[in-house]
Design a protein around this motif. Structure first.
Motif, mmCIF file in Angstrom:
data_model
loop_
_atom_site.group_PDB
_atom_site.id
_atom_site.type_symbol
_atom_site.label_atom_id
_atom_site.label_comp_id
_atom_site.label_asym_id
_atom_site.label_seq_id
_atom_site.Cartn_x
_atom_site.Cartn_y
_atom_site.Cartn_z
ATOM 1 N N THR A 166 43.999 41.260 45.472
ATOM 2 C CA THR A 166 44.075 42.194 44.354
ATOM 3 C C THR A 166 45.367 41.957 43.580
ATOM 4 O O THR A 166 46.448 41.874 44.176
ATOM 5 N N TYR A 167 45.253 41.854 42.264
ATOM 6 C CA TYR A 167 46.401 41.636 41.383
ATOM 7 C C TYR A 167 46.706 42.911 40.605
ATOM 8 O O TYR A 167 45.790 43.659 40.245
ATOM 9 N N PRO A 168 47.984 43.171 40.288
ATOM 10 C CA PRO A 168 48.290 44.269 39.361
ATOM 11 C C PRO A 168 47.851 43.905 37.953
ATOM 12 O O PRO A 168 47.696 42.719 37.622
ATOM 13 N N LEU A 169 47.649 44.905 37.123
ATOM 14 C CA LEU A 169 47.145 44.685 35.767
ATOM 15 C C LEU A 169 47.984 43.676 35.000
ATOM 16 O O LEU A 169 47.450 42.807 34.292
ATOM 17 N N ALA A 170 49.302 43.750 35.129
ATOM 18 C CA ALA A 170 50.183 42.857 34.377
ATOM 19 C C ALA A 170 49.998 41.398 34.759
ATOM 20 O O ALA A 170 50.354 40.494 33.987
ATOM 21 N N THR B 230 47.083 39.878 35.319
ATOM 22 C CA THR B 230 45.714 39.452 35.054
ATOM 23 C C THR B 230 45.626 37.965 34.703
ATOM 24 O O THR B 230 44.727 37.261 35.191
ATOM 25 N N PRO B 231 46.533 37.417 33.861
ATOM 26 C CA PRO B 231 46.468 35.972 33.603
ATOM 27 C C PRO B 231 46.567 35.139 34.874
ATOM 28 O O PRO B 231 45.867 34.130 35.019
ATOM 29 N N ALA B 232 47.413 35.554 35.814
ATOM 30 C CA ALA B 232 47.538 34.826 37.083
ATOM 31 C C ALA B 232 46.248 34.909 37.881
ATOM 32 O O ALA B 232 45.863 33.950 38.567
ATOM 33 N N ALA B 233 45.556 36.039 37.796
ATOM 34 C CA ALA B 233 44.282 36.191 38.502
ATOM 35 C C ALA B 233 43.244 35.202 37.956
ATOM 36 O O ALA B 233 42.492 34.593 38.722
ATOM 37 N N PHE B 234 43.217 35.039 36.645
ATOM 38 C CA PHE B 234 42.288 34.074 36.052
ATOM 39 C C PHE B 234 42.643 32.645 36.466
ATOM 40 O O PHE B 234 41.755 31.829 36.728
ATOM 41 N N HIS B 235 43.921 32.344 36.505
ATOM 42 C CA HIS B 235 44.348 31.020 36.946
ATOM 43 C C HIS B 235 43.903 30.777 38.383
ATOM 44 O O HIS B 235 43.414 29.684 38.732
ATOM 45 N N ASP B 236 44.053 31.780 39.235
ATOM 46 C CA ASP B 236 43.629 31.685 40.624
ATOM 47 C C ASP B 236 42.120 31.472 40.709
ATOM 48 O O ASP B 236 41.622 30.631 41.468
ATOM 49 N N LEU B 237 41.367 32.223 39.914
ATOM 50 C CA LEU B 237 39.912 32.093 39.900
ATOM 51 C C LEU B 237 39.491 30.673 39.557
ATOM 52 O O LEU B 237 38.654 30.069 40.242
ATOM 53 N N LYS B 238 40.066 30.110 38.501
ATOM 54 C CA LYS B 238 39.667 28.787 38.036
ATOM 55 C C LYS B 238 40.090 27.682 38.989
ATOM 56 O O LYS B 238 39.532 26.585 38.961
ATOM 57 N N SER B 239 41.068 27.954 39.839
ATOM 58 C CA SER B 239 41.500 26.951 40.804
ATOM 59 C C SER B 239 40.465 26.736 41.901
ATOM 60 O O SER B 239 40.494 25.721 42.599
#
Length: 332
Positions: free
Chosen positions: A304-308, A310-319
């Motif tokens: 789970t990522y904090p709202l701020a 979110t870009p890192a969460a997308f980077h993690d997803l695409k990895s």
């Protein structure tokens, strides 16, 4: 309110944390105070506007809503005059317009009571991915509109991307139909896929199931990078292949050309090749809730990522690293 927003389609790292107006709801809509939001491939498409065909529903030149995100879980803050299913304070989950924010607008038909056994973060990972898995399995044998042929006990089902978002739900759902399930994933996710109930696990970095002798009644392809010819080789003579998105090249179709070829080829052969176009409904969510609260399905929440972030969460997803799903937590 605070939200993740952008004014144009962009790379995820260009998303901004900023103040935007609280959404205004209509008569049949609900204002949700967001506790958590899901991160999935569909949200990435909506952020980037790629492939271009996805813009048809979200704004051709620029996004209609600056706030992305569709999977949501939270509390009902307010309801429209025509809403009969919910009232303020209810815990809900489902799909909405702009989940990466403190408040989001949703139609009452797109929400359901949150499963009592799940946290908000877990619940936020369910709607889009689990509904896609449900439709891909449950409706795989549908021949005409309104006609469903369910998976039967003992059928051999293979799921690619079994350690990902849709795949992790598909493994569990296929087991509820008493199917013999084979999950295909990368090495780091094999333990997860086994824990989800798969009867057999194939590490695709070590073994190519399309060249083996095993044949499957149904292949749910969530990985999306294998040619149709190879996937058909792993099907029984009258087996079904369900394509659930996947990566591809180009800014216009990005892999959807494989889907088009499958749909055109299917009437000419004995095997059935079909593409999944999933729409989430309250009925589907209630079906999933019953399975979740009964312990038959559990979201595989990786992080789970904090709202701020979110870009890192997308980077993690695409990895491709996450084993299961990712969520965004919104402070309330």
């Amino acid at each position: 309110m605070i939200a993740i927003a952008r004014d144009a389609y962009c790379a995820p790292e260009q998303l901004q944390l900023r103040e935007v107006p609280v959404p205004t709801i209509g008569g049949d809509e609900v204002l949700v105070r967001v506790a958590a939001a899901g991160v999935d491939q569909g949200a990435w498409h909506v952020v980037t506007g790629l492939p271009y065909i996805v813009r048809a529903g979200f704004g051709l030149r620029r996004p209609k809503n600056p706030v992305p995100g569709m999977d949501v879980a939270g509390h009902v803050e307010a309801v429209g005059a025509d809403v009969t299913r919910f009232r303020p304070g209810d815990e809900v989950y489902g799909t909405c317009d702009g989940a990466y924010a403190e408040y989001a607008r949703a139609h009452q038909d797109d929400l359901a009571p949150k499963p009592t056994t799940l946290t908000f973060a877990q619940a936020a990972t369910v709607p889009i991915s689990a509904c896609a898995a449900l439709h891909g399995l449950r409706d795989a044998g549908r021949l005409t509109a309104g006609q469903r042929v369910l998976i039967t006990a003992g059928q051999r089902v293979l799921i690619t991307g079994a350690g990902g978002g849709v795949g992790s739900f598909a493994v569990q759902l296929a087991k509820t139909y008493d199917a013999e399930v084979t999950g295909v994933c990368r090495t780091a996710k094999t333990d997860l896929v086994r824990s989800l109930g798969a009867d057999h696990v194939i590490d695709h970095t070590r073994e190519d199931f399309t060249t083996a002798t095993d044949r499957y009644d149904l292949i749910l392809d969530t990985a999306g990078n294998r040619p149709l010819k190879r996937l058909r080789r792993a099907l029984t003579p009258r087996g079904t292949l369900v394509l659930v998105g996947g990566p591809g090249e180009g800014r216009i179709l990005q892999g959807f050309d494989r889907t088009i070829r499958a749909v055109l080829l299917s009437p000419l052969i004995r095997q059935r090749l079909t593409a999944l176009f999933s729409t989430e409904t309250a009925e589907d969510l209630r079906t999933l809730t019953a399975l979740i609260d009964a312990g038959a399905v559990t979201p595989a929440l990786d992080r789970t990522y904090p709202l701020a972030q979110t870009p890192a969460a997308f980077h993690d997803l695409k990895s491709g690293r996450p084993a299961g799903k990712l969520a965004i937590a919104i402070p309330t």
